[in-house]
Design a protein around this motif. Structure first.
Motif, PDB file in Angstrom:
ATOM      1  N   ALA A  50       0.867  -1.166  -0.037  1.00  0.00           N
ATOM      2  CA  ALA A  50      -0.056  -0.101   0.204  1.00  0.00           C
ATOM      3  C   ALA A  50       0.887   1.315  -0.112  1.00  0.00           C
ATOM      4  O   ALA A  50       0.593   2.299  -0.767  1.00  0.00           O
ATOM      5  CB  ALA A  50      -1.058   0.028   1.169  1.00  0.00           C
ATOM      6  N   THR A  51       1.918   1.265   0.623  1.00  0.00           N
ATOM      7  CA  THR A  51       2.848   2.316   0.779  1.00  0.00           C
ATOM      8  C   THR A  51       3.464   2.596  -0.605  1.00  0.00           C
ATOM      9  O   THR A  51       3.633   3.778  -0.987  1.00  0.00           O
ATOM     10  CB  THR A  51       4.077   2.005   1.793  1.00  0.00           C
ATOM     11  OG1 THR A  51       3.409   1.618   2.742  1.00  0.00           O
ATOM     12  CG2 THR A  51       4.622   3.352   2.269  1.00  0.00           C
ATOM     13  N   VAL A  74       1.247   4.377  -2.804  1.00  0.00           N
ATOM     14  CA  VAL A  74       1.120   5.565  -2.401  1.00  0.00           C
ATOM     15  C   VAL A  74       2.029   6.416  -3.048  1.00  0.00           C
ATOM     16  O   VAL A  74       2.200   7.684  -3.633  1.00  0.00           O
ATOM     17  CB  VAL A  74       1.072   5.904  -0.861  1.00  0.00           C
ATOM     18  CG1 VAL A  74       1.313   7.369  -0.464  1.00  0.00           C
ATOM     19  CG2 VAL A  74      -0.346   5.462  -0.263  1.00  0.00           C
ATOM     20  N   ALA A  75       3.342   5.963  -3.042  1.00  0.00           N
ATOM     21  CA  ALA A  75       4.551   6.442  -3.714  1.00  0.00           C
ATOM     22  C   ALA A  75       4.342   6.394  -5.281  1.00  0.00           C
ATOM     23  O   ALA A  75       5.066   7.356  -5.660  1.00  0.00           O
ATOM     24  CB  ALA A  75       5.806   5.612  -3.380  1.00  0.00           C
ATOM     25  N   ASP A 111       1.481   7.083  -6.496  1.00  0.00           N
ATOM     26  CA  ASP A 111       0.245   8.074  -6.721  1.00  0.00           C
ATOM     27  C   ASP A 111      -0.866   7.579  -6.967  1.00  0.00           C
ATOM     28  O   ASP A 111      -1.653   8.240  -7.441  1.00  0.00           O
ATOM     29  CB  ASP A 111       0.886   9.117  -7.865  1.00  0.00           C
ATOM     30  CG  ASP A 111       0.535  10.475  -7.059  1.00  0.00           C
ATOM     31  OD1 ASP A 111      -0.248  10.700  -6.511  1.00  0.00           O
ATOM     32  OD2 ASP A 111       1.065  11.573  -7.919  1.00  0.00           O
ATOM     33  N   VAL A 152      -3.417   6.575  -5.018  1.00  0.00           N
ATOM     34  CA  VAL A 152      -3.882   6.763  -3.524  1.00  0.00           C
ATOM     35  C   VAL A 152      -5.007   5.922  -3.414  1.00  0.00           C
ATOM     36  O   VAL A 152      -5.107   5.081  -2.214  1.00  0.00           O
ATOM     37  CB  VAL A 152      -3.892   8.326  -3.155  1.00  0.00           C
ATOM     38  CG1 VAL A 152      -4.839   8.045  -1.865  1.00  0.00           C
ATOM     39  CG2 VAL A 152      -2.828   9.129  -3.273  1.00  0.00           C
ATOM     40  N   ALA A 161      -4.040   2.330  -3.082  1.00  0.00           N
ATOM     41  CA  ALA A 161      -3.170   2.026  -1.854  1.00  0.00           C
ATOM     42  C   ALA A 161      -4.394   1.915  -0.688  1.00  0.00           C
ATOM     43  O   ALA A 161      -4.060   1.197   0.246  1.00  0.00           O
ATOM     44  CB  ALA A 161      -2.468   3.381  -1.456  1.00  0.00           C
TER      45      ALA A 161
END
Lengths: 198, 104
Positions: A51-52, A55-56, A58, A60, A63
């Protein structure tokens, strides 16, 4: 500097490599472990780290789904399933794990081969940025007035699709809960089993 | 400064991961998952700050909430063997194990 990258791009590339490396380590550990509880915990960590990574990248919304479903719900479901079975997996003979390894390596190689044909990241001429995508980007502010385009597509343009998906997920959750028997039934079963042992 | 913060968070993630991989008892692993979730929250906050996306802090806070709830769920599951604690509390038989060494 590594060839072709500089500044923020290099930082993002390093973060991607780092997170994927962590995922690799956890995946190998899950494959080698025998204690089911440790495997459940590690799969929770796996989905948290992926999930991180989303996010990295983009993504979201993806994630957040991964964090809620992967790290939250499925950990609980796996624990519930684990209570109904043994606590450790049987050790697998090495000869039987060769074929799965070959299948995984072949699939990975095919996926890597497929990425060669993909358009570059953020390419304005890629199919995602040329056909319907631009239309949604232009129309959403007037038609739906939701700041996030993905939300507008999921909840409004494809509202019926999302409704059907929700029905599918609800049915699946109901079936899983009936099979695992959370609540009173599994509790009394555990108590009865303990009494029988005594 | 940001490099130092990044390295510190990454080392912390590595240490908690080692505890989750090796951790002899159940509670070591639960604690490792919980603290790794906290490190992930820190990492997302840090990433949002470095990449100029301060709205990622909201996501980080939501991750903290999910992390908290799932830890409570795991611990509750191992205390009561069920998510649905009965309203009239039956005396739960105490596990005849040494503290911190549940037989899982």
């Amino acid at each position: 500097m590594i060839a072709g990258y500089s500044g923020a791009d290099l930082a993002i590339a390093l973060i991607n490599v780092l997170l994927l490396g962590l995922l690799f380590v956890i995946g190998v550990a899950i494959a080698r472990m025998r204690s089911l509880f440790a495997i459940v915990m590690l799969s929770g960590i796996y989905s948290l780290i992926s999930a991180t990574w989303f996010v990295a990248l983009d993504a979201v919304d993806v994630a957040f789904t991964e964090a809620a479903v992967g790290a939250g719900i499925s950990t609980a479901l796996l624990l519930g399933a684990m209570l109904l079975t043994a606590r450790t997996a049987k050790p697998e003979p090495f000869a039987r794990s060769i074929v799965p390894i070959l299948v995984v390596i072949a699939t990975g190689a095919m996926l890597v081969y497929a990425t060669i044909d993909l358009p570059a990241f953020g390419d304005p001429d890629s199919p995602a940025n040329t056909y319907v995508g631009t239309d949604y980007l232009e129309r959403t502010p007037q038609e739906i007035a939701v700041p996030n385009i993905v939300t507008a597509v999921l909840a409004s343009y494809r509202g019926f699709d999302t409704l059907g998906e929700t029905g599918v997920v609800f049915t699946a959750a109901l079936a899983v809960i009936l099979l695992l028997g959370f609540g009173e039934r599994s509790l009394s079963a555990t108590f009865n089993r303990k009494k029988d042992k005594k | 400064m940001t490099e130092i913060a990044a390295v510190a968070i990454i080392i912390a993630i590595g240490l908690t991961l080692i505890r989750a991989l090796m951790g002899p008892t159940l509670y070591d692993r639960v604690l490792a998952v919980n603290s790794l979730g906290t490190k992930i929250v820190l990492f997302i906050g840090f990433l949002g700050f470095v990449l100029g996306r301060p709205d990622w802090l909201d996501i980080a806070v939501l991750y903290a909430l999910i992390n908290f709830v799932s830890t409570i769920a795991i611990l509750k599951f191992f205390r009561y063997r069920s998510f649905q604690v009965p309203l009239h509390r039956r005396p739960v038989p105490k596990a005849p194990t040494v503290q911190g060494r549940d037989n899982v």
